[in-house]
Design a protein around this motif. Structure first.
Motif, PDB file in Angstrom:
ATOM      1  N   ASP A  25      -6.922 -20.556  14.136  1.00 16.03           N
ATOM      2  CA  ASP A  25      -7.695 -21.333  13.168  1.00 16.03           C
ATOM      3  C   ASP A  25      -7.838 -22.806  13.535  1.00 16.03           C
ATOM      4  O   ASP A  25      -8.718 -23.483  12.999  1.00 16.03           O
ATOM      5  CB  ASP A  25      -7.066 -21.234  11.768  1.00 16.03           C
ATOM      6  CG  ASP A  25      -7.117 -19.820  11.211  1.00 16.03           C
ATOM      7  OD1 ASP A  25      -8.081 -19.101  11.514  1.00 16.03           O
ATOM      8  OD2 ASP A  25      -6.197 -19.436  10.473  1.00 16.03           O
ATOM      9  N   GLN A  32      -4.193 -26.841   4.959  1.00 20.42           N
ATOM     10  CA  GLN A  32      -5.017 -27.930   5.448  1.00 20.42           C
ATOM     11  C   GLN A  32      -4.697 -29.186   4.641  1.00 20.42           C
ATOM     12  O   GLN A  32      -4.482 -29.120   3.433  1.00 20.42           O
ATOM     13  CB  GLN A  32      -6.498 -27.574   5.356  1.00 20.42           C
ATOM     14  CG  GLN A  32      -6.918 -26.537   6.386  1.00 20.42           C
ATOM     15  CD  GLN A  32      -8.427 -26.411   6.505  1.00 20.42           C
ATOM     16  OE1 GLN A  32      -9.169 -27.344   6.227  1.00 20.42           O
ATOM     17  NE2 GLN A  32      -8.871 -25.229   6.905  1.00 20.42           N
ATOM     18  N   TYR A  48      -7.491 -10.214   8.976  1.00 19.10           N
ATOM     19  CA  TYR A  48      -8.680 -10.737   9.632  1.00 19.10           C
ATOM     20  C   TYR A  48      -9.386  -9.632  10.409  1.00 19.10           C
ATOM     21  O   TYR A  48      -8.751  -8.687  10.891  1.00 19.10           O
ATOM     22  CB  TYR A  48      -8.318 -11.881  10.583  1.00 19.10           C
ATOM     23  CG  TYR A  48      -7.777 -13.104   9.882  1.00 19.10           C
ATOM     24  CD1 TYR A  48      -8.637 -14.097   9.425  1.00 19.10           C
ATOM     25  CD2 TYR A  48      -6.421 -13.254   9.667  1.00 19.10           C
ATOM     26  CE1 TYR A  48      -8.151 -15.216   8.774  1.00 19.10           C
ATOM     27  CE2 TYR A  48      -5.918 -14.368   9.006  1.00 19.10           C
ATOM     28  CZ  TYR A  48      -6.789 -15.348   8.568  1.00 19.10           C
ATOM     29  OH  TYR A  48      -6.301 -16.453   7.916  1.00 19.10           O
ATOM     30  N   ALA A  66     -15.555 -21.502  10.913  1.00 22.99           N
ATOM     31  CA  ALA A  66     -14.264 -20.824  11.044  1.00 22.99           C
ATOM     32  C   ALA A  66     -14.245 -19.949  12.288  1.00 22.99           C
ATOM     33  O   ALA A  66     -15.232 -19.264  12.598  1.00 22.99           O
ATOM     34  CB  ALA A  66     -13.989 -19.984   9.802  1.00 22.99           C
ATOM     35  N   ARG A  67     -13.122 -19.950  12.989  1.00 23.35           N
ATOM     36  CA  ARG A  67     -13.013 -19.190  14.225  1.00 23.35           C
ATOM     37  C   ARG A  67     -12.739 -17.710  13.978  1.00 23.35           C
ATOM     38  O   ARG A  67     -12.869 -16.904  14.891  1.00 23.35           O
ATOM     39  CB  ARG A  67     -11.899 -19.791  15.092  1.00 23.35           C
ATOM     40  CG  ARG A  67     -12.223 -21.200  15.590  1.00 23.35           C
ATOM     41  CD  ARG A  67     -11.045 -21.804  16.351  1.00 23.35           C
ATOM     42  NE  ARG A  67     -10.580 -20.887  17.371  1.00 23.35           N
ATOM     43  CZ  ARG A  67      -9.288 -20.713  17.675  1.00 23.35           C
ATOM     44  NH1 ARG A  67      -8.348 -21.381  17.010  1.00 23.35           N
ATOM     45  NH2 ARG A  67      -8.928 -19.874  18.623  1.00 23.35           N
ATOM     46  N   ARG A  68     -12.344 -17.356  12.785  1.00 24.92           N
ATOM     47  CA  ARG A  68     -12.154 -15.954  12.442  1.00 24.92           C
ATOM     48  C   ARG A  68     -12.447 -15.773  10.960  1.00 24.92           C
ATOM     49  O   ARG A  68     -12.498 -16.743  10.207  1.00 24.92           O
ATOM     50  CB  ARG A  68     -10.734 -15.476  12.763  1.00 24.92           C
ATOM     51  CG  ARG A  68      -9.630 -16.242  12.051  1.00 24.92           C
ATOM     52  CD  ARG A  68      -8.258 -15.685  12.408  1.00 24.92           C
ATOM     53  NE  ARG A  68      -7.197 -16.455  11.777  1.00 24.92           N
ATOM     54  CZ  ARG A  68      -5.903 -16.153  11.853  1.00 24.92           C
ATOM     55  NH1 ARG A  68      -5.521 -15.093  12.538  1.00 24.92           N
ATOM     56  NH2 ARG A  68      -4.988 -16.905  11.255  1.00 24.92           N
ATOM     57  N   LYS A  69     -12.644 -14.526  10.560  1.00 21.87           N
ATOM     58  CA  LYS A  69     -12.989 -14.240   9.176  1.00 21.87           C
ATOM     59  C   LYS A  69     -11.994 -13.262   8.564  1.00 21.87           C
ATOM     60  O   LYS A  69     -11.507 -12.354   9.245  1.00 21.87           O
ATOM     61  CB  LYS A  69     -14.397 -13.639   9.090  1.00 21.87           C
ATOM     62  CG  LYS A  69     -15.517 -14.602   9.437  1.00 21.87           C
ATOM     63  CD  LYS A  69     -16.871 -13.953   9.227  1.00 21.87           C
ATOM     64  CE  LYS A  69     -18.003 -14.929   9.487  1.00 21.87           C
ATOM     65  NZ  LYS A  69     -19.335 -14.311   9.260  1.00 21.87           N
TER      66      LYS A  69
END
Length: 243
Positions: A42, A64, A222, A118-121
């Protein structure tokens, strides 16, 4: 104080080891692996995190740095005996980690860059992308969705105009059970009835043909998806791989 090391994960490893030596981390050590997973998959330039090693010895919090939930995490810590770190990401798994106090953590804000993707879901996001206009979390498909890493499912989705129903056939292409008990309870295939939405009807009824998808769980919770052809679907529905 900045911790210097090759990557964010390496820096976290050094910090966590020292915290264990000082009896700050004594249980729920799997939290550390989960936090490292976030850095691996992430982190990206411009996103900063707060990492809290809890004074109770029971694991960590990671969020975050701009998220309001940090107030809940930090206010749950009665004094400054918890170790709090600011993780400043300069790239994927790159950046520096600085120890800060509770007051600075609570007041800390940074300018989030625009256009971050986002780099992944999450699995729910992937399913929502496919089943547009449907509250996927209220469906049986979602409630029975397996999140085991490495598992792959195939979906056939079609709309029956005669009875105005959306059907989904789920086939398990690859199964990665957590245990024997987990394995014996798995259904390799199942049919679901889905709620109707105008978006889904337009998507499925445009050519009056079924749609086919492959969804792979990349990490727990994910996933990624791709639309596949009828031929690819047929070639794989009866070839379940058990890992």
């Amino acid at each position: 104080m900045k911790i210097l090391a090759t990557s964010l994960v390496d820096q976290m490893t050094i910090i966590a080891k020292k915290a264990q030596e000082n009896n700050v981390l004594t249980s729920y050590l799997t939290d550390i692996d989960i936090d490292k997973d976030v850095m691996l998959f992430d982190s990206q330039a411009g996103i900063n995190f707060l990492w809290i090693l809890k004074n109770s010895g029971a694991g960590t919090w990671l969020c975050q740095a701009n998220q309001e939930i940090k107030k809940l995490y930090l206010n749950d810590e009665p004094d400054d005996s918890s170790e709090i770190y600011l993780i400043t990401a300069t790239g994927i798994n790159q950046g520096h980690i600085t120890k800060i106090d509770k007051k600075d953590a609570l007041s800390y804000r940074y300018n989030e860059p625009l256009g971050i993707i986002a780099r992944r879901k999450f699995s729910s996001e992937v399913l929502s992308t496919i089943f547009c206009g449907i509250n996927i979390k209220e469906t049986l498909l979602y409630n029975e969705w397996r999140t085991n890493p490495g598992e792959i499912v195939l979906l056939k989705i079609w709309y029956e105009t005669s009875n105005k129903t959306i059907f989904v056939d789920l086939y398990r292409k690859k199964i990665c059970p957590f245990s024997y008990e987990d394995r014996i309870n798995i259904q390799n295939k199942k049919r679901y009835h889905m709620p109707i939405s105008i978006e889904m009807i337009n998507f499925l009824d445009k050519q009056r043909e079924a749609k086919f998808f492959e969804i792979e769980n990349t990490q727990q919770f994910y996933a990624k998806q791709k639309q596949i052809s009828f031929e690819s679907y047929m070639n794989n529905i009866n070839q379940t791989i058990l890992v």
